[in-house]
Write an enzyme that holds these catalytic residues in place. Structure first.
Site, PDB file in Angstrom:
ATOM      1  N   HIS A 495       0.836  -1.210   0.000  1.00 57.46           N
ATOM      2  CA  HIS A 495       0.000   0.000   0.000  1.00 57.46           C
ATOM      3  C   HIS A 495       0.869   1.259   0.000  1.00 57.46           C
ATOM      4  O   HIS A 495       0.709   2.137  -0.863  1.00 57.46           O
ATOM      5  CB  HIS A 495      -0.911  -0.014   1.231  1.00 57.46           C
ATOM      6  CG  HIS A 495      -1.752   1.221   1.379  1.00 57.46           C
ATOM      7  ND1 HIS A 495      -3.085   1.251   1.064  1.00 57.46           N
ATOM      8  CD2 HIS A 495      -1.453   2.470   1.821  1.00 57.46           C
ATOM      9  CE1 HIS A 495      -3.573   2.455   1.290  1.00 57.46           C
ATOM     10  NE2 HIS A 495      -2.595   3.221   1.748  1.00 57.46           N
ATOM     11  N   GLU A 496       1.762   1.347   0.960  1.00 61.62           N
ATOM     12  CA  GLU A 496       2.572   2.556   1.070  1.00 61.62           C
ATOM     13  C   GLU A 496       3.481   2.729  -0.141  1.00 61.62           C
ATOM     14  O   GLU A 496       3.777   3.858  -0.552  1.00 61.62           O
ATOM     15  CB  GLU A 496       3.385   2.549   2.365  1.00 61.62           C
ATOM     16  CG  GLU A 496       2.547   2.573   3.640  1.00 61.62           C
ATOM     17  CD  GLU A 496       1.550   3.718   3.681  1.00 61.62           C
ATOM     18  OE1 GLU A 496       1.819   4.781   3.079  1.00 61.62           O
ATOM     19  OE2 GLU A 496       0.487   3.560   4.311  1.00 61.62           O
TER      20      GLU A 496
END
Length: 714
Positions: A495-496
């Site tokens: 995600h990041e």
């Protein structure tokens, strides 16, 4: 120009020297004021000392004032070049100093940095007020907007539009009395958010649950028990073991702790960390921030802060957001009711027919049920999720397969903490593209959660290349041991890095428009979409390898693990819906209706009841209660937490498009890069989505399907 601790769009760099005195006077060049000689202009943390920040801020703030004055005092008629471009290029030194300082405030906040932050935030707010309400400056900007907006093209036109609208939204057209009040509000909100940033980490650290006996930790793996011992030691050793509280309501140990009383204690420590039942109470801060935001919106002519904030997003209105949420809630509630009943019935097999499932039981019995039905548990799969393999053989491998990027670790780049790593990113043509830092392990000086930001954004105008970082809060194993993580932590890393790709692949003319400088309800799309690569078989098999043998996860375990991803999916959706509704409820109030601090929790409860999410038979609390909702009170998501669900819809639609065209096809990745990731905020965001997917509108019900909740009707 926007000055705050998460997004800086100002600065001109210069080399200066500062005087420092001690027992003996000495002259030393402040490394924050000098141009870095490192690759990309990376910050030289081997030279930066905490005493450098305040002198650097003082110089940078004054330099910014001088640059603004030069624009205002220009005797020539206002033009795009001498006003808009000059404004865009102003304050670059302050941008550089601020990005370094606030990165450390978030990730490694020492007492010295905390004291500096208290002094710096009012200085930055004063400067922002000076600029935002500088009438001669705005007059020049307005003249350019009125004269040249229709004739400009592309990024020039977008830059002019965004600059003009920002001043208007901040109150540049207000009469003097209202402008003065806005200045007061801005300063007070800054003070309150700084206080929030001090209190909440202290409250979370203080909420640690001390455990005297190892047997009380029964159910946890030996590795997790060892982590509890390590956490206890790092926090003063008040007992042999400590269960550390993280930023969300639910806590990972609740899935394995056999001791129900300890589960309850951990859960309540989390829920009550900052609501006044202990030594910390953030409700006075919350209520004052909410009241000031509402007043600010009213001064600007809006009914409430949500109306003011959402105008500049894809959703546009609170009515649209509420309709979006209520459609999801309608589909969610009956399924959550059934899911909860199934878990409670499962628990009653061992606990008796009178057993009532509580919030602190949900994860525990869901995990046991998953183990029985799918024969899979976190302890069984974690040996295959070594954080280093997930990064190198998963996150980076996916970026290589889809976008052609390669990564080379740079051991010569100074870091702000030994746990970090730095990588140079190369494009498919072999040219250097960006610098990427990762800081994955938790420590007491780091705030909770996970995030992306940058020390420098990409800009062709400035000739700057992106310097991006990801920060997470994974447990670090003892020396010489591998750090093993859960599936949730795996997807968080993907995600990041989706955010990171949005910065790394940016190809924009102007700093202000580049990278992640997009609406809140679009910015989470690339990150949520990037999570989808974690489960693609080729990617999964490449990183999911046993930390001792290097063998891939056995096919049977892999099948069971992947099936378990959407096992009992209602909790994750429900906690997000509840938090979103809490956020929206606070920011749809008029200033006169903001509750007092002693009524804040009552207001939250009633808000959830009104939307049908306060169901005694569905013990799913908000992901964040009001008193520790950092996204909303300390971050930039006020009236915007819905964007996680909104952008998940976009992300699912994007993932479906990738699947149709070939998820790992370089041509698909290049198309996504060309039409979305590289473009920052240079065009209409919905049009970007349409250009890639071919869809005129997002399909919201795709979210339910992706989460394993079938569509119940439109």
């Amino acid at each position: 120009m926007k000055i705050n601790k998460t997004l800086m769009t100002i600065g001109i760099a210069s080399a200066m020297t500062m005087q420092f005195t001690g027992c003996q006077e000495a002259q030393r060049e402040n490394p924050l004021l000098a141009e870095s000689t490192l690759p990309f202009g990376a910050p030289d943390f081997s030279k930066i000392d905490s005493t450098d920040y305040m002198p650097a801020f003082e110089v940078a703030i004054q330099q910014t004032r001088d640059e603004i004055a030069k624009i205002v005092d220009n005797p020539d008629s206002a033009t795009f070049e001498n006003t808009i471009l000059a404004y865009e290029e102003s304050g670059r030194l302050l941008d550089r100093v601020s990005r370094v300082f606030f990165a450390l405030v978030e990730a490694d906040k020492t007492p010295a940095l905390a004291e500096i932050e208290k002094k710096v935030q009012p200085m930055l707010t004063d400067l922002e007020n000076e600029i935002s309400f500088n009438k001669p400056l705005f007059e020049r900007i307005k003249k350019v907007y009125d004269a040249q907006y229709e004739s400009l093209q592309g990024e020039d036109k977008k830059l002019l539009e965004e600059t003009y609208k920002e001043f208007v939204r901040k109150g540049a057209l207000l009469p003097d009395d209202k402008m003065a009040r806005m200045k007061e509000i801005n300063l007070r909100i800054s003070e309150l958010q700084t206080k929030w940033g001090e209190v909440l980490p202290d409250a979370t650290n203080d909420a640690v649950v001390w455990v005297d006996k190892k047997e009380d930790l029964a159910g946890m793996s030996e590795a997790d028990i060892a982590q509890c011992a390590k956490d206890a030691e790092s926090r003063g050793g008040k007992a042999p073991y400590a269960i550390v509280i993280v930023n969300t309501t639910q806590q990972a140990p609740l899935a394995s702790l056999d001791n129900r009383e300890l589960r309850k204690k951990v859960f309540e420590a989390s829920v009550h960390r900052a609501d006044g039942t202990g030594k910390y109470n953030t409700f006075p801060l919350v209520c004052e921030i909410a009241k000031l935001r509402a007043e600010k919106a009213e001064i600007m002519g809006y009914a409430n802060y949500a109306a003011y904030s959402l105008e500049n997003t894809m959703a546009k209105t609170s009515a649209n957001v509420r309709a979006f949420l209520m459609n999801l809630i309608k589909a969610y509630v009956p399924k959550a009711d059934a899911e909860t009943k199934a878990i409670e019935d499962f628990a009653r097999k061992t606990q008796g027919p009178e057993f009532l499932l509580q919030a602190y039981d949900y994860f525990y019995y869901s995990a046991k049920m998953k183990k029985e039905l799918l024969n899979v548990s976190d302890d069984e799969v974690k040996p295959y999720f070594n954080v280093d393999s997930v990064l190198l053989n998963g996150v980076f491998y996916a970026a290589n397969r889809v976008y052609g990027l390669t990564f080379k670790q740079r051991d010569d780049i100074p870091l702000y903490h030994p746990d970090m790593k730095a990588f140079e990113v190369f494009d498919k043509d072999g040219k250097s593209k960006a610098l990427f830092y990762c800081d994955y392990f938790r420590r007491p000086t780091k705030r909770g959660g996970a995030w992306m930001d940058g020390f420098q954004k990409q800009s062709r105008q400035r000739g700057t290349m992106p310097i991006i970082f990801n920060v997470c809060n994974n447990a670090k194993a003892p020396e010489s041991k591998p750090s093993l993580i859960t599936w949730d932590e795996v997807t968080t890393m993907f995600h990041e890095f989706g955010h990171a790709l949005h910065g790394i692949l940016s190809d924009c003319q102007y700093n202000r428009l580049s990278g992640t400088s997009v609406a809140r309800d679009f910015v989470e799309m690339p990150s949520q979409f990037n999570e989808s690569f974690a489960a693609i078989p080729e990617i999964f098999d490449h990183y999911a390898r046993h930390y001792e043998t290097g063998e891939p996860m056995p096919a049977d375990l892999k099948e069971r693990m992947l099936k378990s991803i959407n096992f009992q999916p209602c909790y994750a959706l429900g906690e997000n819906l509840a938090a979103t509704c809490v956020d929206l409820a606070w920011h749809m109030l008029a200033s006169k209706d903001i509750p007092t601090a002693d009524k804040a929790m009552e207001f939250e409860t009633e808000s959830l009841r009104k939307v049908g999410l306060l169901n005694p038979f569905i013990p799913i609390p908000p992901r964040y209660h009001t008193s520790y909702f950092n996204h909303v009170w300390g971050g930039g998501y006020a009236a915007g937490y819905y964007s996680y669900l909104w952008t998940e819809v976009l992300a699912v639609n994007i993932a479906d498009t990738f699947a149709k065209r070939g998820a790992l096809e370089p041509a698909t990745g290049q198309d996504f890069r060309d039409k979305i990731l590289s473009r920052g905020n240079t065009g209409d965001l919905m049009q970007m989505f349409t250009d890639f997917t071919g869809m005129q509108q997002p399909d919201a019900f795709a979210l339910l399907r992706a989460r394993g909740l079938e569509q119940t009707g439109k």
